[in-house]
Design a protein around this motif. Sequence first.
Motif, PDB file in Angstrom:
ATOM      1  N   MET A  14       0.843  -1.171   0.000  1.00 51.57           N
ATOM      2  CA  MET A  14       0.000   0.000   0.000  1.00 51.57           C
ATOM      3  C   MET A  14       0.893   1.239   0.000  1.00 51.57           C
ATOM      4  SD  MET A  14      -3.059   0.885   2.643  1.00 51.57           S
ATOM      5  CE  MET A  14      -3.978  -0.511   2.041  1.00 51.57           C
ATOM      6  N   PRO A  15       0.638   2.222  -0.871  1.00 50.32           N
ATOM      7  CA  PRO A  15       1.505   3.395  -0.944  1.00 50.32           C
ATOM      8  C   PRO A  15       1.348   4.276   0.293  1.00 50.32           C
ATOM      9  CG  PRO A  15      -0.393   3.676  -2.360  1.00 50.32           C
ATOM     10  CD  PRO A  15      -0.450   2.271  -1.821  1.00 50.32           C
ATOM     11  N   ASP A  16       2.426   4.963   0.646  1.00 48.41           N
ATOM     12  CA  ASP A  16       2.350   5.939   1.730  1.00 48.41           C
ATOM     13  C   ASP A  16       1.707   7.197   1.183  1.00 48.41           C
ATOM     14  OD1 ASP A  16       5.528   5.044   3.218  1.00 48.41           O
ATOM     15  OD2 ASP A  16       3.529   4.274   3.569  1.00 48.41           O
ATOM     16  N   LEU A  17       0.872   7.823   2.001  1.00 52.02           N
ATOM     17  CA  LEU A  17       0.180   9.035   1.603  1.00 52.02           C
ATOM     18  C   LEU A  17       0.582  10.177   2.520  1.00 52.02           C
ATOM     19  CD1 LEU A  17      -3.412   7.597   1.095  1.00 52.02           C
ATOM     20  CD2 LEU A  17      -1.748   8.119  -0.674  1.00 52.02           C
ATOM     21  N   MET A  18       0.513  11.390   1.974  1.00 55.64           N
ATOM     22  CA  MET A  18       0.756  12.583   2.767  1.00 55.64           C
ATOM     23  C   MET A  18      -0.527  13.404   2.717  1.00 55.64           C
ATOM     24  SD  MET A  18       3.884  15.353   2.491  1.00 55.64           S
ATOM     25  CE  MET A  18       3.860  15.289   0.724  1.00 55.64           C
ATOM     26  N   ARG A  19      -0.986  13.865   3.890  1.00 54.44           N
ATOM     27  CA  ARG A  19      -2.183  14.708   3.967  1.00 54.44           C
ATOM     28  C   ARG A  19      -1.723  16.155   4.069  1.00 54.44           C
ATOM     29  NH1 ARG A  19      -5.556  12.635   8.222  1.00 54.44           N
ATOM     30  NH2 ARG A  19      -3.978  13.470   9.627  1.00 54.44           N
ATOM     31  N   ILE A  20      -2.195  16.987   3.116  1.00 54.11           N
ATOM     32  CA  ILE A  20      -1.835  18.406   3.081  1.00 54.11           C
ATOM     33  C   ILE A  20      -3.115  19.202   3.314  1.00 54.11           C
ATOM     34  CG2 ILE A  20      -0.891  20.279   1.698  1.00 54.11           C
ATOM     35  CD1 ILE A  20       0.574  18.132   0.053  1.00 54.11           C
ATOM     36  N   THR A  21      -3.097  20.059   4.332  1.00 58.58           N
ATOM     37  CA  THR A  21      -4.258  20.879   4.642  1.00 58.58           C
ATOM     38  C   THR A  21      -4.265  22.115   3.748  1.00 58.58           C
ATOM     39  OG1 THR A  21      -4.187  20.137   6.937  1.00 58.58           O
ATOM     40  CG2 THR A  21      -5.468  22.125   6.481  1.00 58.58           C
ATOM     41  N   LEU A  22      -5.404  22.379   3.117  1.00 62.29           N
ATOM     42  CA  LEU A  22      -5.561  23.547   2.251  1.00 62.29           C
ATOM     43  C   LEU A  22      -6.113  24.709   3.061  1.00 62.29           C
ATOM     44  CD1 LEU A  22      -7.012  21.746  -0.886  1.00 62.29           C
ATOM     45  CD2 LEU A  22      -4.630  22.263  -0.350  1.00 62.29           C
ATOM     46  N   ASP A  23      -6.092  25.909   2.494  1.00 60.64           N
ATOM     47  CA  ASP A  23      -6.530  27.107   3.215  1.00 60.64           C
ATOM     48  C   ASP A  23      -7.966  27.019   3.720  1.00 60.64           C
ATOM     49  OD1 ASP A  23      -4.095  28.297   2.975  1.00 60.64           O
ATOM     50  OD2 ASP A  23      -4.670  29.666   1.378  1.00 60.64           O
ATOM     51  N   ASP A  24      -8.828  26.336   2.982  1.00 61.40           N
ATOM     52  CA  ASP A  24     -10.226  26.243   3.397  1.00 61.40           C
ATOM     53  C   ASP A  24     -10.460  25.158   4.446  1.00 61.40           C
ATOM     54  OD1 ASP A  24     -10.075  23.887   1.958  1.00 61.40           O
ATOM     55  OD2 ASP A  24     -11.669  24.408   0.537  1.00 61.40           O
ATOM     56  N   GLY A  25      -9.386  24.503   4.900  1.00 58.17           N
ATOM     57  CA  GLY A  25      -9.503  23.470   5.929  1.00 58.17           C
ATOM     58  C   GLY A  25      -9.667  22.069   5.378  1.00 58.17           C
ATOM     59  N   SER A  26      -9.886  21.946   4.075  1.00 56.67           N
ATOM     60  CA  SER A  26     -10.018  20.617   3.486  1.00 56.67           C
ATOM     61  C   SER A  26      -8.632  19.994   3.333  1.00 56.67           C
ATOM     62  CB  SER A  26     -10.736  20.683   2.135  1.00 56.67           C
ATOM     63  OG  SER A  26      -9.988  21.451   1.217  1.00 56.67           O
ATOM     64  N   ASP A  27      -8.613  18.705   3.105  1.00 55.23           N
ATOM     65  CA  ASP A  27      -7.347  17.986   2.991  1.00 55.23           C
ATOM     66  C   ASP A  27      -7.140  17.463   1.580  1.00 55.23           C
ATOM     67  OD1 ASP A  27      -6.581  18.237   5.698  1.00 55.23           O
ATOM     68  OD2 ASP A  27      -7.877  16.573   6.258  1.00 55.23           O
ATOM     69  N   LEU A  28      -5.898  17.517   1.143  1.00 57.70           N
ATOM     70  CA  LEU A  28      -5.473  16.957  -0.129  1.00 57.70           C
ATOM     71  C   LEU A  28      -4.546  15.800   0.212  1.00 57.70           C
ATOM     72  CD1 LEU A  28      -5.047  17.118  -3.254  1.00 57.70           C
ATOM     73  CD2 LEU A  28      -3.140  18.660  -2.767  1.00 57.70           C
ATOM     74  N   TYR A  29      -4.801  14.630  -0.336  1.00 59.40           N
ATOM     75  CA  TYR A  29      -3.963  13.464  -0.095  1.00 59.40           C
ATOM     76  C   TYR A  29      -3.079  13.234  -1.306  1.00 59.40           C
ATOM     77  CZ  TYR A  29      -6.894  12.603   3.918  1.00 59.40           C
ATOM     78  OH  TYR A  29      -7.542  12.736   5.118  1.00 59.40           O
ATOM     79  N   VAL A  30      -1.780  13.131  -1.065  1.00 56.39           N
ATOM     80  CA  VAL A  30      -0.809  12.986  -2.135  1.00 56.39           C
ATOM     81  C   VAL A  30      -0.016  11.710  -1.911  1.00 56.39           C
ATOM     82  CG1 VAL A  30       1.172  14.063  -3.268  1.00 56.39           C
ATOM     83  CG2 VAL A  30      -0.620  15.500  -2.285  1.00 56.39           C
ATOM     84  N   GLN A  31       0.117  10.911  -2.954  1.00 56.34           N
ATOM     85  CA  GLN A  31       0.915   9.694  -2.855  1.00 56.34           C
ATOM     86  C   GLN A  31       2.386  10.063  -2.823  1.00 56.34           C
ATOM     87  OE1 GLN A  31      -0.060   6.683  -5.694  1.00 56.34           O
ATOM     88  NE2 GLN A  31       1.761   5.498  -5.275  1.00 56.34           N
ATOM     89  N   GLU A  32       3.105   9.490  -1.884  1.00 53.36           N
ATOM     90  CA  GLU A  32       4.530   9.770  -1.744  1.00 53.36           C
ATOM     91  C   GLU A  32       5.280   9.274  -2.968  1.00 53.36           C
ATOM     92  OE1 GLU A  32       8.096   8.212   1.090  1.00 53.36           O
ATOM     93  OE2 GLU A  32       6.192   8.679   2.048  1.00 53.36           O
ATOM     94  N   ALA A  33       6.132  10.137  -3.511  1.00 52.95           N
ATOM     95  CA  ALA A  33       6.938   9.754  -4.669  1.00 52.95           C
ATOM     96  C   ALA A  33       8.136   8.949  -4.201  1.00 52.95           C
ATOM     97  CB  ALA A  33       7.408  10.993  -5.408  1.00 52.95           C
ATOM     98  N   GLY A  34       8.594   8.096  -5.040  1.00 54.29           N
ATOM     99  CA  GLY A  34       9.772   7.312  -4.711  1.00 54.29           C
ATOM    100  C   GLY A  34       9.687   5.949  -5.349  1.00 54.29           C
ATOM    101  N   PRO A  35      10.754   5.192  -5.232  1.00 57.97           N
ATOM    102  CA  PRO A  35      10.754   3.867  -5.845  1.00 57.97           C
ATOM    103  C   PRO A  35       9.771   2.946  -5.134  1.00 57.97           C
ATOM    104  CG  PRO A  35      12.714   4.173  -4.496  1.00 57.97           C
ATOM    105  CD  PRO A  35      11.981   5.487  -4.520  1.00 57.97           C
ATOM    106  N   PRO A  36       9.185   1.999  -5.864  1.00 56.06           N
ATOM    107  CA  PRO A  36       8.260   1.067  -5.227  1.00 56.06           C
ATOM    108  C   PRO A  36       8.993   0.223  -4.193  1.00 56.06           C
ATOM    109  CG  PRO A  36       8.725   0.415  -7.494  1.00 56.06           C
ATOM    110  CD  PRO A  36       9.392   1.734  -7.258  1.00 56.06           C
ATOM    111  N   ALA A  37       8.247  -0.160  -3.170  1.00 54.25           N
ATOM    112  CA  ALA A  37       8.838  -0.980  -2.108  1.00 54.25           C
ATOM    113  C   ALA A  37       9.246  -2.330  -2.662  1.00 54.25           C
ATOM    114  CB  ALA A  37       7.829  -1.157  -0.975  1.00 54.25           C
ATOM    115  N   GLU A  38      10.384  -2.820  -2.173  1.00 55.75           N
ATOM    116  CA  GLU A  38      10.854  -4.138  -2.583  1.00 55.75           C
ATOM    117  C   GLU A  38      10.601  -5.117  -1.445  1.00 55.75           C
ATOM    118  OE1 GLU A  38      14.844  -4.130  -3.993  1.00 55.75           O
ATOM    119  OE2 GLU A  38      14.525  -2.401  -5.284  1.00 55.75           O
ATOM    120  N   GLY A  39      10.323  -6.346  -1.792  1.00 57.95           N
ATOM    121  CA  GLY A  39      10.110  -7.372  -0.779  1.00 57.95           C
ATOM    122  C   GLY A  39       8.725  -7.275  -0.170  1.00 57.95           C
TER     123      GLY A  39
END
Length: 106
Positions: A1-26
């Motif tokens: 499952m990808p790691d997500l980052m929650r970013i709060t916007l000015d209106d208080g809502s949240d934007l969820y962004v998938q963390e960039a990077g190489p896929p997990a191995e193993g």
Amino acid sequence: MPDLMRITLDDGSDLYVQEAGPPAEGPVKAGRIGDTIEQFTGTLRSALDPVVQACRDISDRMRPAGADECTVEFGVTLSAVAGAVVAKAGTGCHLKVRLTWSKQAS
């Protein structure tokens, strides 16, 4: 499952962004999606304020060149801890600047 980052916007809502990077191995640890979300420090606007200021500084510095058009290109990476970071390309920082002059009408 990808790691997500929650970013709060000015209106208080949240934007969820998938963390960039190489896929997990193993094997990948299974769990609830809430266990993989990291809270971004501050808001998107506060993280991008230094980027906006950098653009103003570049514009002010390029204006004396008298170009009709100036294009500046650089990447921005969002980090849960550091905020907005100018992304690197290889070693160092990559900043692409293009100035354009139009022929003056006689």
